[in-house]
Design a protein around this motif. Structure first.
Motif, short mmCIF file in Angstrom:
data_model
loop_
_atom_site.label_atom_id
_atom_site.label_comp_id
_atom_site.label_asym_id
_atom_site.label_seq_id
_atom_site.Cartn_x
_atom_site.Cartn_y
_atom_site.Cartn_z
N ARG A 1 0.63 -1.22 -0.36
CA ARG A 1 0.23 0.14 0.19
C ARG A 1 1.38 1.18 0.23
O ARG A 1 0.61 2.19 -0.22
N SER A 2 1.98 0.88 0.61
CA SER A 2 3.16 2.19 0.17
C SER A 2 3.23 2.55 -0.42
O SER A 2 4.01 3.70 -0.77
N VAL A 3 3.47 1.49 -1.99
CA VAL A 3 4.39 1.85 -2.70
C VAL A 3 5.71 1.99 -2.83
O VAL A 3 5.97 3.76 -3.39
N ARG A 4 6.80 1.98 -1.78
CA ARG A 4 8.09 1.79 -1.86
C ARG A 4 8.66 0.30 -2.52
O ARG A 4 8.29 -0.44 -1.76
N ALA A 5 9.71 0.80 -3.04
CA ALA A 5 10.59 0.05 -3.46
C ALA A 5 11.54 -0.35 -1.80
O ALA A 5 11.85 -1.28 -1.65
N ASN A 6 11.64 1.00 -1.60
CA ASN A 6 13.07 1.19 -1.20
C ASN A 6 12.48 1.89 0.97
O ASN A 6 11.71 2.80 0.79
N VAL A 7 12.71 1.45 1.86
CA VAL A 7 12.42 2.93 2.85
C VAL A 7 13.03 3.22 3.41
O VAL A 7 14.89 3.12 4.01
N PRO A 8 13.44 4.53 3.64
CA PRO A 8 14.31 5.35 3.93
C PRO A 8 14.37 5.73 5.69
O PRO A 8 13.36 5.30 5.61
N LEU A 9 15.41 6.14 5.79
CA LEU A 9 15.90 5.66 7.62
C LEU A 9 16.63 6.47 7.78
O LEU A 9 18.03 6.35 7.22
N ARG A 10 16.81 7.95 8.85
CA ARG A 10 17.80 8.90 8.60
C ARG A 10 18.95 7.78 9.38
O ARG A 10 18.98 7.31 10.46
N LYS A 11 19.96 8.50 9.27
CA LYS A 11 21.27 7.79 9.81
C LYS A 11 21.30 8.43 11.40
O LYS A 11 21.73 7.50 12.10
N THR A 12 20.70 9.57 11.67
CA THR A 12 21.03 9.61 12.71
C THR A 12 20.05 8.74 13.60
O THR A 12 20.18 9.03 15.16
N PHE A 13 19.22 7.68 13.24
CA PHE A 13 18.71 7.55 14.58
C PHE A 13 19.59 6.39 14.33
O PHE A 13 19.73 5.38 15.64
N VAL A 14 20.46 5.68 13.87
CA VAL A 14 21.42 4.93 14.21
C VAL A 14 22.78 5.63 14.46
O VAL A 14 23.43 4.52 15.95
N GLN A 15 22.90 6.57 14.41
CA GLN A 15 24.09 6.73 15.16
C GLN A 15 24.32 8.53 14.94
O GLN A 15 24.28 9.14 13.74
N ALA A 16 24.23 9.41 15.63
CA ALA A 16 24.36 10.94 15.56
C ALA A 16 26.21 11.95 15.64
O ALA A 16 26.81 10.93 15.45
N ASN A 17 25.28 12.00 14.35
CA ASN A 17 26.40 13.66 13.64
C ASN A 17 27.32 14.21 14.58
O ASN A 17 26.90 14.26 15.93
N PRO A 18 28.87 13.59 13.62
CA PRO A 18 30.07 14.20 15.01
C PRO A 18 29.74 15.94 15.87
O PRO A 18 28.75 16.38 14.98
N GLY A 19 30.36 15.93 16.50
CA GLY A 19 30.43 17.09 17.34
C GLY A 19 29.13 17.67 18.09
O GLY A 19 29.36 18.76 19.29
N GLY A 20 28.31 16.81 18.86
CA GLY A 20 27.58 16.89 19.73
C GLY A 20 28.67 16.10 21.09
O GLY A 20 29.97 15.79 20.56
N ASP A 21 27.45 15.93 22.67
CA ASP A 21 28.34 15.26 23.56
C ASP A 21 28.47 13.49 23.06
O ASP A 21 29.15 12.91 24.02
N SER A 22 27.30 12.91 22.31
CA SER A 22 27.05 11.81 22.19
C SER A 22 27.28 11.18 20.61
O SER A 22 26.20 12.00 20.20
N ARG A 23 28.16 10.08 20.77
CA ARG A 23 27.52 9.20 18.64
C ARG A 23 26.36 8.65 18.77
O ARG A 23 26.14 8.28 18.06
N HIS A 24 25.78 8.24 20.08
CA HIS A 24 25.06 7.27 20.27
C HIS A 24 23.86 8.07 19.19
O HIS A 24 22.82 9.06 19.66
N GLY A 25 22.86 7.25 18.83
CA GLY A 25 21.77 7.26 18.10
C GLY A 25 20.51 7.00 19.19
O GLY A 25 20.09 5.97 19.71
N PRO A 26 19.15 6.81 18.57
CA PRO A 26 17.90 6.21 19.72
C PRO A 26 17.99 4.99 19.79
O PRO A 26 17.55 4.36 20.04
N LEU A 27 18.76 4.16 18.37
CA LEU A 27 19.00 2.75 17.95
C LEU A 27 19.19 1.96 19.20
O LEU A 27 18.87 1.06 19.98
N LYS A 28 20.11 2.87 19.98
CA LYS A 28 20.75 2.30 21.42
C LYS A 28 20.15 2.31 22.11
O LYS A 28 20.16 1.15 22.88
#
Length: 266
Positions: A29-56
């Motif tokens: 029903r969503s008619v998508r060949a691929n599902v996009p997921l921001r990389k910040t869910f896995v790992q935060a971008n450099p420059g913050g206090d932590s590299r941990h993303g919500p996946l942790k």
């Protein structure tokens, strides 16, 4: 008292949708060949206090059901067809999560609501109930609670990985435990033939080196990821070189090309 004949029960079992059937219907029903997921869910971008993303939180909380449910919600909602939302009966949500396989109807419905409510507590979705219907709306994948919008890859914050819909429709999701599913997202986040040193896992992702290694090993064993040795000259090492491993997704997990629309007949 009315009773159900054995052959009638068998017939009902044959025509009753399975969890995979339901997941396939949602993805179709969503008619998508691929599902996009921001990389910040896995790992935060450099420059913050932590590299941990919500996946942790899913990994350290041992929440495999929640992680699978979240990825399906992203798949169902990210097309934007209904304002980044999707609505199903609680029994359908339970079947999407395979809770119905080990619980009676009411317990399965309750389990589905609790799982969705837990995701809401992590600022990844909002959810509301109306009778037995539950509506879920995506929020930003970084757990900030900001409204969702589709990532376009133009900025560092909008870089995204892709999961092919066939990951669910062929049942590959059903064979993964929590470390393997987490590491699948880690590998998908990076370029092919990247290194993922286990000793850096606590700093980079927020889970143990053992969890990291078990996840990679499982992915290789299932044929979802390839591994090769990488040799690097190291003048100060005892042997004059060091060895590490690099990984890439196999064809089963590579993003699919979208099919071109067939021109309408004139």
């Amino acid at each position: 008292m009315k009773t159900t004949k054995p052959d009638e029960r068998d017939m009902r079992q044959e025509v009753t949708a399975t969890g995979r059937d339901t997941r396939t219907a949602v993805l179709t029903r969503s008619v998508r060949a691929n599902v996009p997921l921001r990389k910040t869910f896995v790992q935060a971008n450099p420059g913050g206090d932590s590299r941990h993303g919500p996946l942790k939180q899913f990994v350290t909380g041992r929440d495999l059901r929640g992680l699978k449910a979240y990825l399906l919600i992203v798949a169902a909602c990210s097309s934007g067809e209904n304002g980044w939302s999707t609505t199903h009966d609680s029994a359908v949500w339970a079947r999407l999560m395979d809770i119905h396989r080990t619980a009676d109807d009411q317990s399965a419905r309750t389990g589905a609501w609790r799982t969705l409510h837990r995701l809401g507590g992590r600022n990844l979705i909002t959810c509301r109930r109306s009778g037995t219907r539950i509506t879920v709306t995506l929020l930003r994948e970084d757990g900030s609670g900001r409204p969702y919008d589709r990532p376009d890859g133009r900025t560092e914050e909008d870089r995204y990985l892709q999961i092919p819909a066939t990951f669910w429709t062929t049942g590959r999701d059903e064979s993964l435990d929590l470390p393997a599913l987490a590491l699948l997202l880690v590998v998908a986040r990076e370029k092919n033939w990247s290194s993922f040193p286990a000793e850096r896992a606590p700093e980079w992702y927020g889970w143990s080196a053992d969890t990291h290694e078990r996840g990679l090993k499982k992915l290789v064993a299932l044929g979802l990821v390839e591994r090769r040795e990488d040799w690097v000259k190291a003048p100060l090492a005892p042997l004059g070189f060091t060895k590490s491993h690099q990984y890439k997704r196999t064809a089963a997990l590579q993003p699919r090309r979208a099919r071109k629309a067939t021109p309408a007949a004139r």
